[in-house]
Design an enzyme around this catalytic site. Sequence first.
Site, mmCIF file in Angstrom:
data_model
loop_
_atom_site.group_PDB
_atom_site.id
_atom_site.type_symbol
_atom_site.label_atom_id
_atom_site.label_comp_id
_atom_site.label_asym_id
_atom_site.label_seq_id
_atom_site.Cartn_x
_atom_site.Cartn_y
_atom_site.Cartn_z
ATOM 1 C CD GLN A 75 43.718 28.487 26.842
ATOM 2 O OE1 GLN A 75 44.881 27.979 26.342
ATOM 3 N NE2 GLN A 75 43.762 29.995 26.690
ATOM 4 C CB CYS A 86 45.931 28.623 19.513
ATOM 5 S SG CYS A 86 47.297 27.710 18.757
HETATM 6 C C1 LIG Z 1 55.532 28.268 23.734
HETATM 7 C C2 LIG Z 1 54.137 29.063 24.007
HETATM 8 C C3 LIG Z 1 52.880 28.308 24.159
HETATM 9 C C4 LIG Z 1 51.679 28.846 24.251
HETATM 10 N N1 LIG Z 1 50.527 28.290 24.413
HETATM 11 C C5 LIG Z 1 49.407 28.756 24.708
HETATM 12 C C6 LIG Z 1 48.150 28.256 25.147
HETATM 13 O O1 LIG Z 1 48.301 26.894 25.554
HETATM 14 N N2 LIG Z 1 47.398 28.837 25.479
HETATM 15 C C7 LIG Z 1 47.193 30.282 25.286
HETATM 16 O O2 LIG Z 1 46.111 30.865 25.631
HETATM 17 N N3 LIG Z 1 48.097 30.875 24.808
HETATM 18 C C8 LIG Z 1 49.361 30.461 24.474
HETATM 19 N N4 LIG Z 1 50.485 31.036 24.093
HETATM 20 C C9 LIG Z 1 50.396 32.406 23.943
HETATM 21 C C10 LIG Z 1 50.645 33.188 25.160
HETATM 22 O O3 LIG Z 1 49.582 33.014 26.262
HETATM 23 C C11 LIG Z 1 50.385 34.783 24.877
HETATM 24 O O4 LIG Z 1 49.216 35.290 24.503
HETATM 25 C C12 LIG Z 1 51.447 35.338 23.949
HETATM 26 O O5 LIG Z 1 52.751 34.833 23.992
HETATM 27 C C13 LIG Z 1 51.738 36.788 23.967
HETATM 28 O O6 LIG Z 1 52.010 37.230 25.390
HETATM 29 P P1 LIG Z 1 53.435 37.490 26.006
HETATM 30 O O7 LIG Z 1 54.083 38.488 25.181
HETATM 31 O O8 LIG Z 1 53.491 37.704 27.480
HETATM 32 O O9 LIG Z 1 54.136 36.046 25.780
HETATM 33 C C14 LIG Z 1 51.720 30.377 24.062
HETATM 34 C C15 LIG Z 1 52.808 31.062 23.587
HETATM 35 C C16 LIG Z 1 54.048 30.417 23.465
HETATM 36 C C17 LIG Z 1 55.285 31.251 23.222
#
Ligand SMILES: Cc1cc2nc3c(=O)[nH]c(=O)nc-3n(C[C@H](O)[C@H](O)[C@H](O)COP(=O)(O)O)c2cc1C
Length: 315
Positions: free
Chosen positions: A54, A84
């Site tokens: 990514q 992001c």
């Molecule tokens: C610590 C952290 C780092 C993240 N880094 C990325 C990233 O590098 N790329 C991305 O697409 N989303 C990133 N996200 C977002 C997650 O991929 C996701 O979209 C978001 O947390 C919601 O989904 P979830 O409820 O399953 O966590 C990050 C989230 C967290 C908490």
Amino acid sequence: MEDVSDPPFRALCKEQGADVVYTEFISSEGLIRDAAKSLIKLDIYEKERPVGIQIFGANLDSMLRSVEIVEKTKPDIIDINFGCPVKKVVSKGAGAGILKDIDLMVSLTEAMVKHTDVPITVKTRLGWDHDSIKIVEVAERLQDVGCKAISIHGRTRAQMYKGDADWNPIAKVKNNPRMHIPVFGNGDVNTPERAVEMRDKYGLDGAMIGRASIGNPWFFREVKHFFETGEHLAPPSMQERIDIARRHLQMAIDWKGEKLGVFETRRHYTNYFKGIPDFKPYRTKMVTCDNPADVFAAFDEVEQLFGDYQFESVV
Ligand SMILES: Cc1cc2nc3c(=O)[nH]c(=O)nc-3n(C[C@H](O)[C@H](O)[C@H](O)COP(=O)(O)O)c2cc1C
């Protein structure tokens, strides 16, 4: 996920049933400037395929040059992060910042699709804020310029991580009769039931799982077991948790060296050993020792003292 989805952790998630894994997001500006911090994130293990790399950025030339760098490492997918919400990314118009300029989002995607044979996919949010949710139209335009799949986090940039993810607009994207590429839902899939809901109630092609996997790579096998049987899998045993913690640390050291290997596995230990009474002093040891031998010794001690601990099922 940044500082989470490194090769050792992705390998563990894969072993436990994740179908596709993605690298942390990588700055296109960092890549083209040869920044070591960005380049190391391109490492992928054969065993984790299919794997997506990514990247993020908002400058056409930097993104195209990044594609050239990324494709040399032969990923199965190149994913563009248009989601992001972090200020330092958004302020440069990258990540979710691009949701303020949909034409640029579409033209960047189109240029990248044309620049490589590697499938280009997009990860994004519902919109910039509640008043500007146009994800159905945006997804269609991305598909029309050759984007091969879209993952949508059911929050706006303005929401950051607050409130509940809304999967209804994601289902609208999927139900658009013009859409034919896979639509993956993301946001708050933290139980197997939620993954089933995303599939059956919202009709999505896949669930993208983030936070629920941190320190819990078993989550993927739990979801799959639930898909197959409608029943919950027993939680991983203490022995399995200790074995994974040891392997995770060893892989991290092999990959990044002792110092970073020790440091970057720390965030997982809280969840690996969550729920054990009076565990705090041992967790503290695991997350404060700088020397790998001391962390391994802490695992040995935990194995001796808590080896028989029975984890309760989450349901
Ligand atoms: C610590 C952290 C780092 C993240 N880094 C990325 C990233 O590098 N790329 C991305 O697409 N989303 C990133 N996200 C977002 C997650 O991929 C996701 O979209 C978001 O947390 C919601 O989904 P979830 O409820 O399953 O966590 C990050 C989230 C967290 C908490």
